[in-house]
Design a protein around this motif. Structure first.
Motif, mmCIF file in Angstrom:
data_model
loop_
_atom_site.group_PDB
_atom_site.id
_atom_site.type_symbol
_atom_site.label_atom_id
_atom_site.label_comp_id
_atom_site.label_asym_id
_atom_site.label_seq_id
_atom_site.Cartn_x
_atom_site.Cartn_y
_atom_site.Cartn_z
ATOM 1 N N ASP A 1 3.178 -4.676 -4.251
ATOM 2 C CA ASP A 1 3.390 -5.921 -3.524
ATOM 3 C C ASP A 1 4.885 -6.181 -3.349
ATOM 4 O O ASP A 1 5.557 -6.657 -4.271
ATOM 5 C CB ASP A 1 2.730 -7.069 -4.289
ATOM 6 C CG ASP A 1 2.720 -8.371 -3.503
ATOM 7 O OD1 ASP A 1 3.469 -8.475 -2.521
ATOM 8 O OD2 ASP A 1 1.960 -9.286 -3.883
ATOM 9 N N THR A 2 5.420 -5.867 -2.168
ATOM 10 C CA THR A 2 6.844 -6.082 -1.910
ATOM 11 C C THR A 2 7.149 -7.514 -1.475
ATOM 12 O O THR A 2 8.314 -7.872 -1.311
ATOM 13 C CB THR A 2 7.352 -5.099 -0.833
ATOM 14 O OG1 THR A 2 6.566 -5.253 0.353
ATOM 15 C CG2 THR A 2 7.234 -3.668 -1.338
ATOM 16 N N GLU B 1 -2.033 11.501 -2.306
ATOM 17 C CA GLU B 1 -1.805 10.127 -1.864
ATOM 18 C C GLU B 1 -2.004 9.129 -2.994
ATOM 19 O O GLU B 1 -3.064 9.063 -3.611
ATOM 20 C CB GLU B 1 -2.774 9.784 -0.725
ATOM 21 C CG GLU B 1 -2.668 8.349 -0.227
ATOM 22 C CD GLU B 1 -1.427 8.122 0.623
ATOM 23 O OE1 GLU B 1 -0.785 7.077 0.445
ATOM 24 O OE2 GLU B 1 -1.111 8.994 1.456
ATOM 25 N N LYS B 2 -0.960 8.347 -3.287
ATOM 26 C CA LYS B 2 -1.058 7.178 -4.168
ATOM 27 C C LYS B 2 0.291 6.458 -4.141
ATOM 28 O O LYS B 2 1.247 6.907 -4.758
ATOM 29 C CB LYS B 2 -1.405 7.558 -5.606
ATOM 30 C CG LYS B 2 -1.565 6.328 -6.513
ATOM 31 C CD LYS B 2 -1.859 6.717 -7.942
ATOM 32 C CE LYS B 2 -2.055 5.484 -8.821
ATOM 33 N NZ LYS B 2 -0.826 4.686 -8.972
ATOM 34 N N PRO B 3 0.381 5.350 -3.403
ATOM 35 C CA PRO B 3 1.627 4.583 -3.387
ATOM 36 C C PRO B 3 2.009 4.148 -4.803
ATOM 37 O O PRO B 3 1.140 3.873 -5.639
ATOM 38 C CB PRO B 3 1.291 3.378 -2.513
ATOM 39 C CG PRO B 3 0.153 3.829 -1.663
ATOM 40 C CD PRO B 3 -0.650 4.750 -2.539
ATOM 41 N N PHE B 4 3.311 4.078 -5.079
ATOM 42 C CA PHE B 4 3.761 3.677 -6.416
ATOM 43 C C PHE B 4 5.166 3.114 -6.335
ATOM 44 O O PHE B 4 5.885 3.253 -5.336
ATOM 45 C CB PHE B 4 3.710 4.857 -7.397
ATOM 46 C CG PHE B 4 4.605 6.015 -7.034
ATOM 47 C CD1 PHE B 4 5.939 6.063 -7.440
ATOM 48 C CD2 PHE B 4 4.114 7.084 -6.291
ATOM 49 C CE1 PHE B 4 6.758 7.139 -7.105
ATOM 50 C CE2 PHE B 4 4.919 8.167 -5.961
ATOM 51 C CZ PHE B 4 6.245 8.190 -6.368
ATOM 52 N N ARG B 5 5.551 2.501 -7.450
ATOM 53 C CA ARG B 5 6.891 1.931 -7.574
ATOM 54 C C ARG B 5 7.245 1.860 -9.043
ATOM 55 O O ARG B 5 6.405 1.522 -9.875
ATOM 56 C CB ARG B 5 6.916 0.534 -6.956
ATOM 57 C CG ARG B 5 8.294 -0.128 -6.914
ATOM 58 C CD ARG B 5 8.191 -1.485 -6.219
ATOM 59 N NE ARG B 5 9.468 -2.168 -6.175
ATOM 60 C CZ ARG B 5 9.659 -3.386 -5.668
ATOM 61 N NH1 ARG B 5 8.623 -4.045 -5.165
ATOM 62 N NH2 ARG B 5 10.852 -3.943 -5.660
ATOM 63 N N LYS C 1 6.370 -0.166 -13.441
ATOM 64 C CA LYS C 1 6.447 -1.506 -12.850
ATOM 65 C C LYS C 1 5.141 -1.842 -12.141
ATOM 66 O O LYS C 1 4.785 -1.200 -11.156
ATOM 67 C CB LYS C 1 7.604 -1.576 -11.850
ATOM 68 C CG LYS C 1 7.807 -2.946 -11.178
ATOM 69 C CD LYS C 1 8.940 -2.878 -10.184
ATOM 70 C CE LYS C 1 9.183 -4.227 -9.491
ATOM 71 N NZ LYS C 1 9.687 -5.236 -10.431
ATOM 72 N N GLU C 2 4.418 -2.822 -12.658
ATOM 73 C CA GLU C 2 3.211 -3.308 -12.005
ATOM 74 C C GLU C 2 3.561 -4.566 -11.206
ATOM 75 O O GLU C 2 4.623 -5.172 -11.400
ATOM 76 C CB GLU C 2 2.129 -3.629 -13.039
ATOM 77 C CG GLU C 2 1.756 -2.476 -13.947
ATOM 78 C CD GLU C 2 1.023 -1.343 -13.233
ATOM 79 O OE1 GLU C 2 0.657 -1.524 -12.056
ATOM 80 O OE2 GLU C 2 0.837 -0.281 -13.853
ATOM 81 N N ASP C 3 2.670 -4.983 -10.312
ATOM 82 C CA ASP C 3 2.901 -6.219 -9.572
ATOM 83 C C ASP C 3 2.958 -7.421 -10.507
ATOM 84 O O ASP C 3 3.659 -8.394 -10.244
ATOM 85 C CB ASP C 3 1.791 -6.431 -8.532
ATOM 86 C CG ASP C 3 1.921 -5.455 -7.354
ATOM 87 O OD1 ASP C 3 3.046 -4.978 -7.106
ATOM 88 O OD2 ASP C 3 0.900 -5.173 -6.700
ATOM 89 N N SER D 1 7.473 4.518 -3.281
ATOM 90 C CA SER D 1 6.794 5.451 -2.388
ATOM 91 C C SER D 1 5.636 4.726 -1.724
ATOM 92 O O SER D 1 4.589 4.531 -2.343
ATOM 93 C CB SER D 1 6.281 6.676 -3.152
ATOM 94 O OG SER D 1 5.550 7.533 -2.293
ATOM 95 N N PRO D 2 5.800 4.314 -0.456
ATOM 96 C CA PRO D 2 4.731 3.577 0.218
ATOM 97 C C PRO D 2 3.621 4.471 0.749
ATOM 98 O O PRO D 2 2.535 3.983 1.072
ATOM 99 C CB PRO D 2 5.473 2.893 1.382
ATOM 100 C CG PRO D 2 6.616 3.814 1.675
ATOM 101 C CD PRO D 2 7.017 4.422 0.361
ATOM 102 N N SER D 3 3.899 5.777 0.872
ATOM 103 C CA SER D 3 2.906 6.689 1.439
ATOM 104 C C SER D 3 3.157 8.100 0.932
ATOM 105 O O SER D 3 4.160 8.385 0.271
ATOM 106 C CB SER D 3 2.984 6.665 2.972
ATOM 107 O OG SER D 3 4.245 7.146 3.412
#
Length: 475
Positions: free
Chosen positions: A31-32, A159-163, A178-180, A384-386
Motif C-alpha cells: 500500500d503506497t 510474480e509477487k509484489p513486495f517491499r 515491511k508490512e502495510d 517491486s510492484p511487478s
C-alpha cells in the motif's frame, strides 16, 4: 480484536502457512498510499537481472553454515523473548484424529506484531546474549526468510509484489521486512496449517507459553557473509526413532551460582511487565542443533497429488533447514499420510540445478549493497510492484531505523566506555522510544536502562546474563 488473538496460545505462532514461492493468491501490491514512496534512485528490469553475475562465479553455494542464536516469543502482556528458547518438539499422535480447521486471525510477521517499534531488535539482542563478543563487523548482509525470499523469487521470474527497507549499520546492510501494518493478518485462512502442528508438536515444559520460535543462522554465499532470521516449525527430538542420535541432542543452558544465590528457584527468569516499547529478555530453553530443525506443510491428499517440492526447496535452502514434514489430510482434517523426510541431499541438488538463479540473486545483492553504502542517509526502500520491475528508493520522509540508537552503536562496535562517554542529551535525543540509558556490560553483554541518576549508583553485582534482576533489561 485483542492483541493475543493473532496468536495461538500453546500453538504454532502468529502466521499462516502461506506457500512461500507460489505466485497464486499473493499478488496484492504494498500500500503506497498508506506508506508513500520516496525519491527513486535506481530501477532494475527483468532484462537487466539476466545479465547480473557475482564477481566470484565460484562462490554460489552456501558454505560454513552455523546456528548463531535463537529465541522464543512468549505470550506475555509486555514484549518478552526467551533466549535461546527452543522449537516445539515433534510429538505425533499415537493414532490419527480428525482435527478442526484453522480459524481466527494470524499475524503475517510475529516480530513486528509483538514489537512494532523495532522488529529487528529481538534478533540482535538474542545474538549478543548468546555471544557478547559477536563479530558484527564480519556480517555483510542481514536478512530474513521473507526479504531474501522475495529477491530470490524476483530473479527467478516469479510474480509477487513486495517491499522492504534497507539500512546500513556499520559494515552491515540490513534488509528489513515491511508490512502495510505491523499487525497485518493473513486474510481468509483455510486448511489445517495451525491445528495440525498444535496437535503433532509440543512446547515442552521449559518453554511453555511460547508463541513462535525464531532462529538465526550465519553462512557464506557469493563472497558475502549473511545472517538470516526465520521461524522454525519444530525439531525432531529423541523420541523420533533413528533420528535419536547424540549429535542431535539439545544442550541445556546453565545458570551461574551467583544468580542462584540471588533468587530462589521460583523466581528464575521472571521479569516484571514493562512498557510496550521495551523488550524483556529472559534466559531459558535449550540450544537445539540446526540438524534437528524441520519445516512443516499440510496439504489435501484427496486429489492424489503430491506437493510440488520445487516450491519448497528454495525456502529450505535459504534457511538451511535439513528436514521437511508433509502431512496430507482427507479434506476433512484426518491425517493418515504423514512423511518425515531428510531433504539435505535434495536441497543440494536444487542448489546445483539453480546456479543461474543464485548468481543473479548474488549479482542483484551486489548492486543493492553498493547503492546502499554510497547513499549518505543509509536508509533506502526496495519496491517491486511487478514481476519485471524492482526499484531502489530513498525512504520517505525521515525514514525508519532497524534498531534503536544504542543498539546501532553496539552493532557498529562501540565499547561500553564509548557509549558511557556519550552526552546524556544525545542519548535521549537519538533514542526517544526508550528511557535515558547508560550502557554497561553485565555478564552476557546486557544493557541496563536507568530512569534516574540515583539508580546509576545502585549495585547490580548479582546480575547475570539477561537475568532481569533490576527489571530493566532492555539491551
Amino acid at each position: 480484536m485483542s492483541f493475543n488473538s493473532g496468536f495461538r496460545r500453546g500453538g504454532r505462532g502468529g502466521f499462516a502457512r502461506a506457500r512461500p514461492f507460489s505466485s497464486a493468491k499473493q499478488s496484492m501490491k504494498p500500500d503506497t498510499q498508506k506508506h508513500p514512496l520516496g525519491p527513486l534512485l535506481h530501477t532494475f528490469l527483468q532484462k537487466d537481472i539476466g545479465n547480473f553475475s557475482p564477481d566470484d562465479l565460484s562462490a554460489t553455494n552456501i558454505a560454513n553454515c552455523e546456528l548463531v542464536a535463537s529465541y522464543n516469543w512468549l505470550d506475555e502482556k509486555s514484549p518478552t523473548i526467551l533466549v535461546p528458547g527452543k522449537p516445539p518438539r515433534w510429538t505425533p499422535l499415537a493414532s490419527p484424529q480428525r482435527l478442526p480447521q484453522d480459524s481466527g486471525p494470524y499475524f503475517r510477521d510475529p516480530n513486528a506484531a509483538r514489537f512494532p517499534s523495532y522488529p529487528m531488535e529481538p534478533v540482535i539482542q538474542s545474538t549478543f546474549a548468546e555471544d557478547p563478543d559477536f563479530a558484527a563487523s564480519d556480517v555483510d548482509i542481514f536478512a530474513c526468510g521473507s526479504t531474501l525470499g522475495n529477491l530470490l523469487r524476483f530473479v527467478r521470474g516469479i510474480e509477487k509484489p513486495f517491499r522492504f527497507n534497507v539500512e546500513v549499520i556499520g559494515s552491515t546492510v540490513f534488509l528489513v521486512r515491511k508490512e502495510d501494518d505491523p499487525r497485518e493478518t493473513i486474510p481468509d485462512v483455510r486448511g489445517f496449517g495451525h491445528t495440525f502442528p498444535e496437535a503433532y508438536t509440543t512446547w515442552e515444559e521449559d518453554v511453555k507459553k511460547s508463541e513462535t520460535h525464531q532462529r538465526v543462522v550465519q553462512y557464506d554465499l557469493g563472497g558475502y557473509r549473511f545472517l538470516i532470521r526465520f521461524e522454525c516449525d519444530g525439531y525432531l527430538g529423541p523420541s523420533v526413532g533413528s533420528r535419536s542420535t547424540a549429535n542431535r541432542a539439545s544442550v541445556p543452558l546453565t545458570v551461574d551460582d551467583d544468580f542462584l544465590q540471588a533468587f530462589d528457584a521460583n523466581s528464575l527468569g521472571m521479569v516484571p511487565a514493562g512498557p510496550a516499547d521495551r523488550l524483556n529478555v529472559r534466559r531459558g530453553g535449550f540450544k537445539v542443533d540446526q540438524q534437528s530443525a524441520f519445516d512443516l506443510k499440510t496439504r489435501s491428499g484427496k486429489w492424489g497429488r503430491d506437493i510440488d517440492m520445487q516450491d519448497i526447496y528454495p525456502l529450505l535452502w535459504l534457511k538451511q533447514i535439513p528436514n521437511f514434514i508433509i502431512a496430507y489430510h482427507d479434506g476433512n482434517g484426518l491425517f493418515q499420510d504423514i512423511r518425515v523426510q531428510d531433504v539435505k541431499d535434495d536441497v543440494r541438488v536444487w542448489e546445483a540445478d539453480n546456479q543461474d538463479s543464485i548468481r543473479r540473486l548474488v549479482g542483484l545483492l551486489e548492486k543493492i549493497v553498493d547503492i546502499a553504502k554510497k547513499d549518505k542517509s543509509c536508509l533506502l526502500d526496495i519496491y517491486s510492484p511487478s514481476i519485471d520491475r524492482l526499484e531502489i528508493r530513498k525512504q520517505y520522509g525521515e525514514g525508519s531505523h532497524a534498531l534503536p540508537q544504542l543498539l546501532r552503536w553496539k552493532w557498529e562496535g562501540a565499547t561500553d566506555d564509548t557509549v558511557d562517554s556519550i552526552d546524556d542529551g544525545e542519548k535521549s535525543e537519538t533514542n526517544k522510544t526508550h528511557s535515558d540509558v547508560t550502557a554497561t556490560k553485565s555478564g552476557g553483554g546486557v544493557y541496563l536502562a536507568y530512569d534516574s541518576d540515583d539508580e546509576k549508583d545502585m549495585n547490580y553485582t548479582a546480575c547475570s546474563d539477561v537475568c532481569g534482576y533490576c527489571g530493566r533489561c532492555m539491551y
